[in-house]
Scaffold this motif. Structure first.
Motif, PDB file in Angstrom:
ATOM      1  N   ALA A   1     -29.380  58.278  24.120  1.00  0.00           N
ATOM      2  CA  ALA A   1     -29.350  56.967  24.768  1.00  0.00           C
ATOM      3  C   ALA A   1     -30.170  57.034  26.042  1.00  0.00           C
ATOM      4  O   ALA A   1     -30.441  58.109  26.584  1.00  0.00           O
ATOM      5  CB  ALA A   1     -27.913  56.554  25.080  1.00  0.00           C
ATOM      6  N   ILE A   2     -30.543  55.869  26.504  1.00  0.00           N
ATOM      7  CA  ILE A   2     -31.223  55.731  27.786  1.00  0.00           C
ATOM      8  C   ILE A   2     -30.195  55.210  28.779  1.00  0.00           C
ATOM      9  O   ILE A   2     -29.441  54.271  28.486  1.00  0.00           O
ATOM     10  CB  ILE A   2     -32.406  54.738  27.675  1.00  0.00           C
ATOM     11  N   LEU A   3     -30.151  55.816  29.949  1.00  0.00           N
ATOM     12  CA  LEU A   3     -29.212  55.420  30.988  1.00  0.00           C
ATOM     13  C   LEU A   3     -29.903  54.457  31.947  1.00  0.00           C
ATOM     14  O   LEU A   3     -31.032  54.706  32.390  1.00  0.00           O
ATOM     15  CB  LEU A   3     -28.709  56.651  31.738  1.00  0.00           C
ATOM     16  N   LEU A   4     -29.217  53.381  32.273  1.00  0.00           N
ATOM     17  CA  LEU A   4     -29.760  52.346  33.148  1.00  0.00           C
ATOM     18  C   LEU A   4     -28.857  52.149  34.350  1.00  0.00           C
ATOM     19  O   LEU A   4     -27.643  52.338  34.260  1.00  0.00           O
ATOM     20  CB  LEU A   4     -29.877  51.028  32.387  1.00  0.00           C
ATOM     21  N   GLY A   5     -29.450  51.750  35.433  1.00  0.00           N
ATOM     22  CA  GLY A   5     -28.650  51.486  36.626  1.00  0.00           C
ATOM     23  C   GLY A   5     -29.513  51.376  37.857  1.00  0.00           C
ATOM     24  O   GLY A   5     -30.608  50.827  37.818  1.00  0.00           O
TER      25      GLY A   5
ATOM     26  N   GLU B   1     -32.889  49.468  36.024  1.00  0.00           N
ATOM     27  CA  GLU B   1     -34.012  50.360  35.764  1.00  0.00           C
ATOM     28  C   GLU B   1     -33.539  51.608  35.020  1.00  0.00           C
ATOM     29  O   GLU B   1     -32.357  51.951  35.042  1.00  0.00           O
ATOM     30  CB  GLU B   1     -34.700  50.754  37.071  1.00  0.00           C
ATOM     31  N   ILE B   2     -34.468  52.261  34.375  1.00  0.00           N
ATOM     32  CA  ILE B   2     -34.142  53.507  33.681  1.00  0.00           C
ATOM     33  C   ILE B   2     -33.887  54.586  34.734  1.00  0.00           C
ATOM     34  O   ILE B   2     -34.724  54.826  35.597  1.00  0.00           O
ATOM     35  CB  ILE B   2     -35.283  53.924  32.735  1.00  0.00           C
ATOM     36  N   VAL B   3     -32.707  55.206  34.631  1.00  0.00           N
ATOM     37  CA  VAL B   3     -32.337  56.247  35.590  1.00  0.00           C
ATOM     38  C   VAL B   3     -32.134  57.600  34.908  1.00  0.00           C
ATOM     39  O   VAL B   3     -31.781  58.578  35.561  1.00  0.00           O
ATOM     40  CB  VAL B   3     -31.088  55.860  36.416  1.00  0.00           C
ATOM     41  N   GLY B   4     -32.338  57.657  33.598  1.00  0.00           N
ATOM     42  CA  GLY B   4     -32.206  58.926  32.903  1.00  0.00           C
ATOM     43  C   GLY B   4     -31.934  58.747  31.429  1.00  0.00           C
ATOM     44  O   GLY B   4     -32.160  57.682  30.866  1.00  0.00           O
ATOM     45  N   TRP B   5     -31.423  59.808  30.835  1.00  0.00           N
ATOM     46  CA  TRP B   5     -31.158  59.793  29.400  1.00  0.00           C
ATOM     47  C   TRP B   5     -29.927  60.605  29.093  1.00  0.00           C
ATOM     48  O   TRP B   5     -29.436  61.369  29.923  1.00  0.00           O
ATOM     49  CB  TRP B   5     -32.369  60.240  28.619  1.00  0.00           C
TER      50      TRP B   5
ATOM     51  N   GLY C   1     -39.111  63.422  37.933  1.00  0.00           N
ATOM     52  CA  GLY C   1     -38.696  63.017  39.268  1.00  0.00           C
ATOM     53  C   GLY C   1     -37.243  63.344  39.531  1.00  0.00           C
ATOM     54  O   GLY C   1     -36.437  63.500  38.614  1.00  0.00           O
ATOM     55  N   SER C   2     -36.908  63.441  40.800  1.00  0.00           N
ATOM     56  CA  SER C   2     -35.546  63.789  41.190  1.00  0.00           C
ATOM     57  C   SER C   2     -34.598  62.595  41.103  1.00  0.00           C
ATOM     58  O   SER C   2     -33.397  62.754  41.315  1.00  0.00           O
ATOM     59  CB  SER C   2     -35.536  64.354  42.608  1.00  0.00           C
ATOM     60  N   ASP C   3     -35.138  61.429  40.780  1.00  0.00           N
ATOM     61  CA  ASP C   3     -34.289  60.238  40.666  1.00  0.00           C
ATOM     62  C   ASP C   3     -33.910  59.925  39.221  1.00  0.00           C
ATOM     63  O   ASP C   3     -33.362  58.868  38.941  1.00  0.00           O
ATOM     64  CB  ASP C   3     -34.966  59.030  41.296  1.00  0.00           C
ATOM     65  N   LYS C   4     -34.143  60.849  38.306  1.00  0.00           N
ATOM     66  CA  LYS C   4     -33.774  60.684  36.897  1.00  0.00           C
ATOM     67  C   LYS C   4     -32.852  61.827  36.489  1.00  0.00           C
ATOM     68  O   LYS C   4     -33.054  62.967  36.892  1.00  0.00           O
ATOM     69  CB  LYS C   4     -35.011  60.689  35.991  1.00  0.00           C
ATOM     70  N   VAL C   5     -31.866  61.511  35.674  1.00  0.00           N
ATOM     71  CA  VAL C   5     -30.880  62.517  35.271  1.00  0.00           C
ATOM     72  C   VAL C   5     -30.860  62.692  33.759  1.00  0.00           C
ATOM     73  O   VAL C   5     -31.330  61.842  33.008  1.00  0.00           O
ATOM     74  CB  VAL C   5     -29.451  62.143  35.741  1.00  0.00           C
ATOM     75  N   LEU C   6     -30.281  63.793  33.364  1.00  0.00           N
ATOM     76  CA  LEU C   6     -29.981  64.065  31.966  1.00  0.00           C
ATOM     77  C   LEU C   6     -28.478  64.268  31.884  1.00  0.00           C
ATOM     78  O   LEU C   6     -27.915  65.073  32.636  1.00  0.00           O
ATOM     79  CB  LEU C   6     -30.711  65.330  31.488  1.00  0.00           C
ATOM     80  N   PHE C   7     -27.823  63.531  31.004  1.00  0.00           N
ATOM     81  CA  PHE C   7     -26.389  63.666  30.784  1.00  0.00           C
ATOM     82  C   PHE C   7     -26.208  64.235  29.393  1.00  0.00           C
ATOM     83  O   PHE C   7     -26.634  63.638  28.410  1.00  0.00           O
ATOM     84  CB  PHE C   7     -25.706  62.301  30.913  1.00  0.00           C
ATOM     85  N   VAL C   8     -25.611  65.426  29.302  1.00  0.00           N
ATOM     86  CA  VAL C   8     -25.433  66.118  28.025  1.00  0.00           C
ATOM     87  C   VAL C   8     -23.944  66.179  27.713  1.00  0.00           C
ATOM     88  O   VAL C   8     -23.134  66.513  28.575  1.00  0.00           O
ATOM     89  CB  VAL C   8     -26.015  67.548  28.076  1.00  0.00           C
TER      90      VAL C   8
END
Length: 175
Positions: free
Chosen positions: A3-7, A58-62, A87-94
């Motif tokens: 999924a794509i994370l938004l926020g 906005e897209i903030v990660g995945w 970039g440091s403003d994007k995350v990965l949630f596993v």
């Protein structure tokens, strides 16, 4: 699953704050630790759904969910993160769904680092609710199976028994 994370991402007092408020499921994407491909078709779907359901976010990660995954990021996952979520403003949630182990990773000091902690809170989110309802073809997403709460049931039985005993004592004159 992916999924794509938004926020929203905020900086305040030298600290960064990431608020993830929505997620877009990536359909028709095979996901495994050895195979993750964000092609033009996938990105087209992401941008289309982002504009339709969450235009202010906005897209903030995945996010990826990998059964049996040990939370050690491999080159495929790192490469995808750097190529598409740099970039440091994007995350990965596993998430490892079997053990329900979960971790956030952020790119800092030239590597993806597991974060030591995070907060999860819930608030009413009408755009996300509308998205989920539409994606489930208007079917309820609530759990339909009810599991009886034994503690509550036992408590109610004891209250009823005590009430009946009290009435019996009052009727027989035993106090």
């Amino acid at each position: 699953k992916a999924a794509i994370l938004l926020g929203e991402y905020h900086w305040s007092g030298g600290n960064s704050y990431l608020f993830i408020t929505s997620a877009l499921a990536i359909e028709n994407m095979e996901v495994s630790p050895e195979h993750i491909v964000f092609d033009d078709k996938i990105w087209g779907q992401i941008y289309e759904e982002n504009n339709k359901y969450f235009p202010q976010q906005e897209i903030v990660g995945w996010f990826i969910s990998l059964p049996g995954f040990n939370m050690e990021l491999n080159d495929v996952i790192r490469k995808n993160h750097l190529n598409h979520f740099a970039g440091s403003d994007k995350v990965l949630f596993v998430v490892e769904p079997g053990e329900w182990e979960e971790a956030f990773f952020v790119y800092e000091n030239n590597q993806l680092n597991r974060q030591p902690g995070f907060y999860i809170y819930y608030e009413k989110n009408e755009p996300m609710q509308a998205y989920m309802i539409e994606k489930s073809n208007n079917q309820s997403i609530e759990v339909t199976e009810k599991i009886p709460d034994r503690a509550v049931s036992d408590f109610r039985k004891n209250v009823q028994k005590n009430t009946e005993n009290k009435k019996t004592e009052e009727n027989t004159g035993n106090k």
